[in-house]
Design a protein around this motif. Structure first.
Motif: not given
Length: 237
Positions: A141-148, A131-139, A119-121, A125-129
Motif C-alpha cells: 500500500v505504501s507504494y501508492q502515491l496517496a498512501f505513501n 485499496r486492500v479490498a481492491q486487491g493491493v497487498r497490505e505491505d 478524523e483525518k487519520l 486509513f479508510e483509503g488504505v483499507e
C-alpha cells in the motif's frame, strides 16, 4: 403519563412517570408482596411498565435539547436499577429488556458523540483499507502515491497529544451538558468513550504495522498518554 411536557431549554433527565413507577412499585411491594390477589397486581405491573417503556420512547423521539440516546439510556438505566432492586418476578423480561435498551443506547451515544476524534487519520486509513479490498497487498500500500509514508506522517503530525487532549476536553464538556446528575452515568459514558477511542487507536496501530512494516512510523501519543488524558480531564471537572 402521555401529557409530559419536555422543556426545550433544559435537560430531560429522569422522566416523572419513570420516577413515579418506582415509587408506586416500592409501595405496592411493601403492601402486597405476599397478598392473595398477587396476580392482579402482576397484571397491573406488566400493563404499567409497557406504558412506561412506550412513553420513554415517545419523549426520546420528541426531545430537542437532550439527544434521543441520552433520554433512552438514562431512563432505561433507571428502570433497570429499579427492577433489579425490587426483584419483581413477573417483570424479569422487562428488566432484561431495560438493560438491553440502556446498553444499546449507551453504545450508540458513545459512538455518535465520540465520532472520529482522529478524523483525518480515519479517512486516510479508510483509503488504505479500500485499496486492500481492491486487491493491493497490505505491505505494498505504501507504494501508492496517496498512501505513501510521507503522506501518513503528514496526517499523524496533525494529531499531537496536546490537540487530542483539547478535543477530548471539549467532548467531556458536551457530554456533561447532556447528562443529568441524578443518574450518575457521566463516568460510565466517559469510560466507554475511552474504550472506543482505544479501539480506534489500536486499529490504526495494526494497520500501520501491517501496511508500513519496518517504517518506524508511530502515532504522536501513546495509549498511556490517552489514558492519562481521559483520567485528568475527568478529575479536573
Amino acid at each position: 403519563m402521555e401529557e409530559v411536557k419536555i422543556s426545550k431549554k433544559s435537560k430531560v433527565g429522569i422522566l416523572p412517570f419513570v420516577a413515579g413507577f418506582e415509587e408506586f412499585a416500592e409501595l405496592a411491594e411493601t403492601i402486597f408482596r405476599n397478598a392473595e390477589r398477587r396476580g392482579d397486581l402482576d397484571k397491573a405491573y406488566v400493563k404499567l411498565i409497557r406504558a412506561v417503556f412506550m412513553n420513554v420512547e415517545k419523549v426520546a423521539n420528541e426531545s430537542q435539547k437532550t439527544p434521543r440516546d441520552v433520554v433512552m439510556m438514562e431512563n432505561f438505566h433507571h428502570i433497570f436499577s429499579t427492577l433489579s432492586h425490587l426483584k419483581i418476578s413477573c417483570l424479569e423480561t422487562e428488566r432484561r429488556e431495560a438493560k438491553h435498551k440502556y446498553t444499546d443506547h449507551l453504545q450508540s451515544y458513545v459512538i455518535n458523540s465520540l465520532g472520529q476524534p482522529l478524523e483525518k487519520l480515519n479517512h486516510f486509513f479508510e483509503g488504505v483499507e479500500a485499496r486492500v479490498a481492491q486487491g493491493v497487498r497490505e505491505d505494498e500500500v505504501s507504494y501508492q502515491l496517496a498512501f505513501n509514508k510521507q503522506e501518513l506522517r503528514k496526517v499523524i503530525k496533525e494529531y499531537p497529544g496536546k490537540e487530542v487532549k483539547k478535543g477530548l476536553d471539549n467532548l467531556y464538556k458536551k457530554v456533561d451538558k447532556h447528562l443529568c446528575e441524578e443518574e450518575s452515568l457521566l463516568q460510565v459514558v466517559w469510560h466507554s468513550m475511552q474504550d472506543e477511542f482505544i479501539r480506534q487507536y489500536k486499529h490504526f496501530e495494526g494497520l500501520i504495522g501491517r501496511c508500513y512494516p519496518g517504517s518506524g512510523i508511530t502515532m504522536e501519543f501513546t495509549i498511556g498518554d490517552m489514558l492519562e488524558y481521559f483520567s485528568s480531564i475527568a478529575q479536573s471537572h
